[in-house]
Enzyme design. Structure first.
Site, PDB file in Angstrom:
ATOM      1  N   GLY A 205       0.834  -1.214   0.000  1.00  0.00           N
ATOM      2  CA  GLY A 205       0.000   0.000   0.000  1.00  0.00           C
ATOM      3  C   GLY A 205       0.856   1.246   0.000  1.00  0.00           C
ATOM      4  N   ASN A 206       0.256   2.380   0.270  1.00  0.00           N
ATOM      5  CA  ASN A 206       1.023   3.625   0.372  1.00  0.00           C
ATOM      6  C   ASN A 206       0.419   4.526   1.446  1.00  0.00           C
ATOM      7  OD1 ASN A 206      -0.951   5.555  -0.910  1.00  0.00           O
ATOM      8  ND2 ASN A 206      -0.717   4.091  -2.579  1.00  0.00           N
ATOM      9  N   ARG A 207       1.053   5.669   1.672  1.00  0.00           N
ATOM     10  CA  ARG A 207       0.700   6.501   2.817  1.00  0.00           C
ATOM     11  C   ARG A 207      -0.425   7.494   2.569  1.00  0.00           C
ATOM     12  NH1 ARG A 207       5.093   5.603   6.212  1.00  0.00           N
ATOM     13  NH2 ARG A 207       7.042   5.273   5.103  1.00  0.00           N
ATOM     14  N   SER A 208      -1.100   7.400   1.454  1.00  0.00           N
ATOM     15  CA  SER A 208      -2.168   8.372   1.171  1.00  0.00           C
ATOM     16  C   SER A 208      -3.268   8.288   2.236  1.00  0.00           C
ATOM     17  CB  SER A 208      -2.772   8.073  -0.203  1.00  0.00           C
ATOM     18  OG  SER A 208      -3.962   8.796  -0.359  1.00  0.00           O
ATOM     19  N   ALA A 273      -4.085   7.808  -4.879  1.00  0.00           N
ATOM     20  CA  ALA A 273      -2.699   7.349  -5.027  1.00  0.00           C
ATOM     21  C   ALA A 273      -2.786   5.856  -5.318  1.00  0.00           C
ATOM     22  CB  ALA A 273      -1.927   7.613  -3.749  1.00  0.00           C
TER      23      ALA A 273
END
Ligand code: C5P
Length: 396
Positions: A205-208, A273
């Site tokens: 995943g990512n930090r959005s 994102a």
């Protein structure tokens, strides 16, 4: 200039200190401000501070020793009533029509629009009783200011912070002066991260946080649009009645939802994102630890923006985002072209206060033909308004 008569009602929450700032801002903008307090609120902030800032006596009961504070008259006097902070207790009273204090009594008598800025701990905010009270109050036509995400007075981190005074003032301005310039428009927004599973337990995943996309969705809804929000796994949610949210997990699910809604949309803002790669194989069972290294093979996810750019019809408008860490302008320009956006919003992780999880953002808007507009660091709600104004200019 906000030359309106405003009732600012304060209830018993630690966020009451922000109401002093709000009172001062409203007076500075030219409003006449009448402050009301519940008895509980007077333990959090002094009526003397508030009467000094608002330049009027503050009322905290319907009947004082020597007078009756006419709640019906006050309810008719005001052009708007703001309840900030609004506690879970006050929301419950207002939704049930209980009026055992001056705030609730004036609320029931008021004919003006009412703006409610809740503030409470995250579990109280999420409790089904509070959720139901908020829904009921919305159905009565009250305007809710979205709660913020962050550190709460309890020390817990989550949703429940009162909207900032700047956002409340901006909402009032939009209400009194703001055009419903997107009324009748259908808008698709993608927001948040995507999670690409490796096995039943793990994901890439990512930090959005989804904050920017949700602020844009709220902005469109407040300005009259019907919004379909396709939201990846985010802790936040959009509250406006004209926003319909579809929750998704993966890029592929976001792709399907976006393709479903795009043909009926006038405007698409792609603020998500989206993961560019996903594990080629997803294990049915949790992957076990073994000796030595492990390699995960990744494959490309669908590029949602490019897919929508390809099927875009005349009259449809697409705004993309570019979050860059280096070579920002060139990268953003290439994306603008490649994905057939009408303009692109660039934010750089090199700017302090911009990007994931911040409440603020600093953007540059790039149009076709190298036209470029730089904006200051602002709250995400204000940035959303700048983006909406830029889009509105095309539809004029
Ligand atoms: O290529 P990049 O991911 O940097 O492009 C960013 C823009 O494209 C954003 O508007 C983002 O929402 C969109 N995008 C998308 N689907 C992808 C990747 C990016 O819609 N798979």
């Amino acid at each position: 200039m906000l030359d309106k008569k405003i009732i600012l009602a304060i209830t018993g929450s630690i966020a009451a200190y922000k109401s002093a700032i709000l009172a001062r801002m409203l007076v500075k903008e030219g409003a006449e401000v009448q402050i009301l307090m519940t008895p509980a609120a007077t333990s959090f902030i002094s009526p003397l501070t508030l009467s000094t800032l608002s330049k009027r006596p503050v009322f905290s009961s319907v009947s004082a020793e020597d007078a009756w504070n006419n709640h019906v008259e006050m309810g008719l006097w005001a052009d708007a009533m703001i309840i900030a902070p609004a506690t879970a207790n006050t929301l419950a009273k207002l939704s049930a029509g209980i009026c055992d204090n001056i705030v609730a009594s004036v609320y029931l008598s008021a004919r003006c629009p009412v703006f409610i800025a809740p503030a409470m701990d995250l579990d109280m905010w999420k409790h089904p009783a509070t959720v139901a009270n908020v829904e009921k109050l919305k159905s009565f036509g009250n305007h809710f200011l979205p709660v913020g995400y962050g550190q709460l007075a309890s020390g817990l981190i989550g949703e429940g912070r009162m909207a900032e005074p700047e956002e409340i003032v901006a909402s009032l301005y939009r209400h009194f002066q703001g055009a419903q310039d997107f009324s009748g428009k259908k808008v698709l927004i993608t927001a948040g991260p995507t999670y690409e599973p490796l096995d039943p337990v793990r994901f890439i995943g990512n930090r959005s946080s989804g904050k920017m996309g949700i602020a844009i969705a709220e902005g469109f809804a407040e300005r009259g649009a019907s919004v379909k929000l396709v939201l990846g796994p985010s802790k936040l949610s959009a509250k406006h009645a004209r926003i319909e949210t579809t929750k998704v997990q993966t890029a592929s699910e976001m792709h399907s939802a976006a393709l479903k809604y795009f043909p009926g949309s006038d405007i698409a803002v792609l603020a998500a994102a989206v993961a560019d790669y996903r594990p080629r194989e997803v294990a049915d069972q949790k992957i076990k630890k073994s000796e030595g290294q492990m390699t995960i093979e990744l494959e490309k996810t669908p590029d949602i923006a490019a897919a929508l750019g390809k099927i875009k019809q005349p009259g449809q408008f697409i705004v993309g985002f570019a979050l860059e860490t280096n070579n920002e302008l060139d990268n953003a320009r290439q994306k603008l072209e490649r994905k057939n956006f009408d303009f692109i919003v660039l934010n750089s992780l090199r700017d302090t206060g911009a990007g994931f999880n911040f409440d603020t953002n600093k953007i540059t808007i790039l149009h076709k033909g190298n036209k470029r507009k730089d904006f200051e660091l602002k709250t995400k709600a204000e940035v959303a308004q700048d983006i909406l104004n830029e889009i509105a200019a095309f539809f004029k």
